[in-house]
Design a protein around this motif. Structure first.
Motif, PDB file in Angstrom:
ATOM      1  N   ILE A   1      -4.894 -43.841 -15.309  1.00  0.00           N
ATOM      2  CA  ILE A   1      -6.106 -43.193 -15.785  1.00  0.00           C
ATOM      3  C   ILE A   1      -6.032 -41.723 -15.415  1.00  0.00           C
ATOM      4  N   ASP A   2      -6.908 -40.920 -15.995  1.00  0.00           N
ATOM      5  CA  ASP A   2      -6.852 -39.496 -15.683  1.00  0.00           C
ATOM      6  C   ASP A   2      -7.432 -39.240 -14.284  1.00  0.00           C
ATOM      7  N   PRO A   3      -6.992 -38.162 -13.628  1.00  0.00           N
ATOM      8  CA  PRO A   3      -7.420 -37.884 -12.251  1.00  0.00           C
ATOM      9  C   PRO A   3      -8.930 -37.762 -12.066  1.00  0.00           C
ATOM     10  N   SER A   4      -9.637 -37.213 -13.052  1.00  0.00           N
ATOM     11  CA  SER A   4     -11.096 -37.078 -12.891  1.00  0.00           C
ATOM     12  C   SER A   4     -11.773 -38.448 -12.873  1.00  0.00           C
ATOM     13  N   THR A   5     -11.290 -39.368 -13.703  1.00  0.00           N
ATOM     14  CA  THR A   5     -11.829 -40.735 -13.693  1.00  0.00           C
ATOM     15  C   THR A   5     -11.490 -41.421 -12.377  1.00  0.00           C
ATOM     16  N   ALA A   6     -10.256 -41.241 -11.912  1.00  0.00           N
ATOM     17  CA  ALA A   6      -9.843 -41.826 -10.636  1.00  0.00           C
ATOM     18  C   ALA A   6     -10.703 -41.292  -9.496  1.00  0.00           C
ATOM     19  N   SER A   7     -10.983 -40.012  -9.519  1.00  0.00           N
ATOM     20  CA  SER A   7     -11.808 -39.402  -8.476  1.00  0.00           C
ATOM     21  C   SER A   7     -13.195 -40.040  -8.448  1.00  0.00           C
ATOM     22  N   ARG A   8     -13.770 -40.253  -9.619  1.00  0.00           N
ATOM     23  CA  ARG A   8     -15.086 -40.875  -9.705  1.00  0.00           C
ATOM     24  C   ARG A   8     -15.043 -42.326  -9.202  1.00  0.00           C
ATOM     25  N   LEU A   9     -14.017 -43.086  -9.621  1.00  0.00           N
ATOM     26  CA  LEU A   9     -13.911 -44.488  -9.208  1.00  0.00           C
ATOM     27  C   LEU A   9     -13.657 -44.609  -7.707  1.00  0.00           C
ATOM     28  N   VAL A  10     -12.815 -43.726  -7.183  1.00  0.00           N
ATOM     29  CA  VAL A  10     -12.556 -43.720  -5.736  1.00  0.00           C
ATOM     30  C   VAL A  10     -13.852 -43.396  -4.993  1.00  0.00           C
ATOM     31  N   GLY A  11     -14.623 -42.435  -5.513  1.00  0.00           N
ATOM     32  CA  GLY A  11     -15.911 -42.093  -4.898  1.00  0.00           C
ATOM     33  C   GLY A  11     -16.847 -43.288  -4.848  1.00  0.00           C
TER      34      GLY A  11
ATOM     35  N   GLU B   1       3.477 -58.541   0.422  1.00  0.00           N
ATOM     36  CA  GLU B   1       2.687 -59.541   1.135  1.00  0.00           C
ATOM     37  C   GLU B   1       2.713 -59.336   2.648  1.00  0.00           C
ATOM     38  N   ASP B   2       3.699 -58.575   3.137  1.00  0.00           N
ATOM     39  CA  ASP B   2       3.812 -58.358   4.578  1.00  0.00           C
ATOM     40  C   ASP B   2       2.628 -57.582   5.133  1.00  0.00           C
ATOM     41  N   GLU B   3       2.031 -56.760   4.295  1.00  0.00           N
ATOM     42  CA  GLU B   3       0.968 -55.856   4.681  1.00  0.00           C
ATOM     43  C   GLU B   3       1.427 -54.924   5.805  1.00  0.00           C
ATOM     44  N   ARG B   4       2.724 -54.550   5.758  1.00  0.00           N
ATOM     45  CA  ARG B   4       3.218 -53.503   6.649  1.00  0.00           C
ATOM     46  C   ARG B   4       2.849 -52.173   6.042  1.00  0.00           C
ATOM     47  N   ARG B   5       2.377 -51.285   6.859  1.00  0.00           N
ATOM     48  CA  ARG B   5       1.942 -49.965   6.386  1.00  0.00           C
ATOM     49  C   ARG B   5       3.141 -49.169   5.899  1.00  0.00           C
ATOM     50  N   LEU B   6       3.003 -48.593   4.695  1.00  0.00           N
ATOM     51  CA  LEU B   6       4.025 -47.689   4.181  1.00  0.00           C
ATOM     52  C   LEU B   6       3.785 -46.300   4.754  1.00  0.00           C
ATOM     53  N   SER B   7       4.799 -45.453   4.746  1.00  0.00           N
ATOM     54  CA  SER B   7       4.662 -44.133   5.340  1.00  0.00           C
ATOM     55  C   SER B   7       3.972 -43.138   4.402  1.00  0.00           C
ATOM     56  N   ALA B   8       4.004 -43.373   3.095  1.00  0.00           N
ATOM     57  CA  ALA B   8       3.426 -42.419   2.148  1.00  0.00           C
ATOM     58  C   ALA B   8       1.904 -42.433   2.237  1.00  0.00           C
ATOM     59  N   GLU B   9       1.315 -41.254   2.065  1.00  0.00           N
ATOM     60  CA  GLU B   9      -0.141 -41.206   2.054  1.00  0.00           C
ATOM     61  C   GLU B   9      -0.647 -41.558   0.665  1.00  0.00           C
ATOM     62  N   VAL B  10      -1.875 -42.023   0.612  1.00  0.00           N
ATOM     63  CA  VAL B  10      -2.478 -42.434  -0.646  1.00  0.00           C
ATOM     64  C   VAL B  10      -3.504 -41.378  -1.047  1.00  0.00           C
ATOM     65  N   THR B  11      -3.268 -40.756  -2.187  1.00  0.00           N
ATOM     66  CA  THR B  11      -4.167 -39.723  -2.694  1.00  0.00           C
ATOM     67  C   THR B  11      -4.883 -40.218  -3.946  1.00  0.00           C
ATOM     68  N   VAL B  12      -5.900 -39.491  -4.354  1.00  0.00           N
ATOM     69  CA  VAL B  12      -6.596 -39.817  -5.598  1.00  0.00           C
ATOM     70  C   VAL B  12      -5.617 -39.727  -6.767  1.00  0.00           C
ATOM     71  N   GLY B  13      -4.725 -38.744  -6.726  1.00  0.00           N
ATOM     72  CA  GLY B  13      -3.719 -38.606  -7.781  1.00  0.00           C
ATOM     73  C   GLY B  13      -2.814 -39.822  -7.867  1.00  0.00           C
ATOM     74  N   ALA B  14      -2.437 -40.373  -6.702  1.00  0.00           N
ATOM     75  CA  ALA B  14      -1.595 -41.574  -6.693  1.00  0.00           C
ATOM     76  C   ALA B  14      -2.352 -42.773  -7.262  1.00  0.00           C
ATOM     77  N   VAL B  15      -3.642 -42.863  -6.949  1.00  0.00           N
ATOM     78  CA  VAL B  15      -4.470 -43.944  -7.502  1.00  0.00           C
ATOM     79  C   VAL B  15      -4.569 -43.790  -9.016  1.00  0.00           C
ATOM     80  N   ALA B  16      -4.763 -42.556  -9.479  1.00  0.00           N
ATOM     81  CA  ALA B  16      -4.839 -42.306 -10.932  1.00  0.00           C
ATOM     82  C   ALA B  16      -3.556 -42.749 -11.614  1.00  0.00           C
ATOM     83  N   GLU B  17      -2.435 -42.409 -11.012  1.00  0.00           N
ATOM     84  CA  GLU B  17      -1.140 -42.793 -11.592  1.00  0.00           C
ATOM     85  C   GLU B  17      -0.973 -44.303 -11.584  1.00  0.00           C
ATOM     86  N   ARG B  18      -1.339 -44.938 -10.498  1.00  0.00           N
ATOM     87  CA  ARG B  18      -1.200 -46.391 -10.378  1.00  0.00           C
ATOM     88  C   ARG B  18      -2.065 -47.123 -11.408  1.00  0.00           C
ATOM     89  N   LEU B  19      -3.294 -46.621 -11.625  1.00  0.00           N
ATOM     90  CA  LEU B  19      -4.210 -47.264 -12.568  1.00  0.00           C
ATOM     91  C   LEU B  19      -4.025 -46.762 -13.995  1.00  0.00           C
TER      92      LEU B  19
END
Length: 194
Positions: A95-105, A75-93
């Motif tokens: 889903i497979d990376p190709s689907t994540a890439s499409r959804l991110v797009g 809730e602090d909305e302090r920025r974390l140091s890690a970068e956010v990649t499509v692969g990280a989004v796929a893992e978080r959701l």
């Protein structure tokens, strides 16, 4: 119990735990309630459309929440140091990376997520929320909290705390041991065998 009622392997059918039956029914009912499109309608009413007037999609909201969770510390909305990649989004959701890439797009096209080169690896993109993405997240969070507050208006503080603790414990257990969807096929196989 007669032999015609015995399950495969001549094992007697287990007596179902009524509490587990109640939980399963409640979860089934919740899924139907939460899947209704009212959330998206209300969020669309409180946020502007992206470039070209595209309406907000549920997948956009999923990506916004994933990028926010990977970018900010609670809730602090302090920025974390890690970068956010499509692969990280796929893992978080989950889903497979190709689907994540499409959804991110799609989320980028909607103006909710930005993509910039990674400072660590030029072959990867570092994702972040735009101002519109932050607004969508804030509106969705506010709507969700207001809805839960309305549902629990007559609950005591202790009941809310107990429910939050137990539901979190349940969700963590479900994440550690997800449902075997092959089991659904087994349900139909066994039902047809009788």
């Amino acid at each position: 119990m007669g032999t015609e009622n015995a399950s495969k392997g001549d094992q007697p059918e287990a007596v179902p735990d009524p509490v587990l039956s109640d939980i399963a029914l409640a979860l089934f009912h919740l899924r139907r309630v939460w899947a209704k499109p009212d959330l998206m309608k209300r969020i669309r009413a409180q946020t502007s459309s992206g470039p070209g007037g595209r309406p907000l999609q549920l997948s956009n909201l999923m990506v916004v929440h994933a990028v926010a969770a990977l970018s900010f510390d609670g809730e602090d909305e302090r920025r974390l140091s890690a970068e956010v990649t499509v692969g990280a989004v796929a893992e978080r959701l989950e889903i497979d990376p190709s689907t994540a890439s499409r959804l991110v797009g799609h989320a980028i096209d909607a103006g909710l997520v930005s993509r910039r080169p990674s400072p660590m690896d030029a072959r990867r993109a570092n994702l972040g929320l735009t101002d519109a993405g932050m607004r969508v997240k804030q509106v969705a969070d506010r709507f969700r909290r207001a809805y839960l507050d309305e549902l629990m208006t007559d609950w005591t503080g202790t009941e809310r705390e107990d429910f939050a603790r137990l539901l979190t414990r349940f969700a963590d257990a479900a994440a550690r041991c997800p449902m075997d969807f092959d089991g659904i096929d087994k349900i139909f196989e066994e039902a047809q065998a009788d």
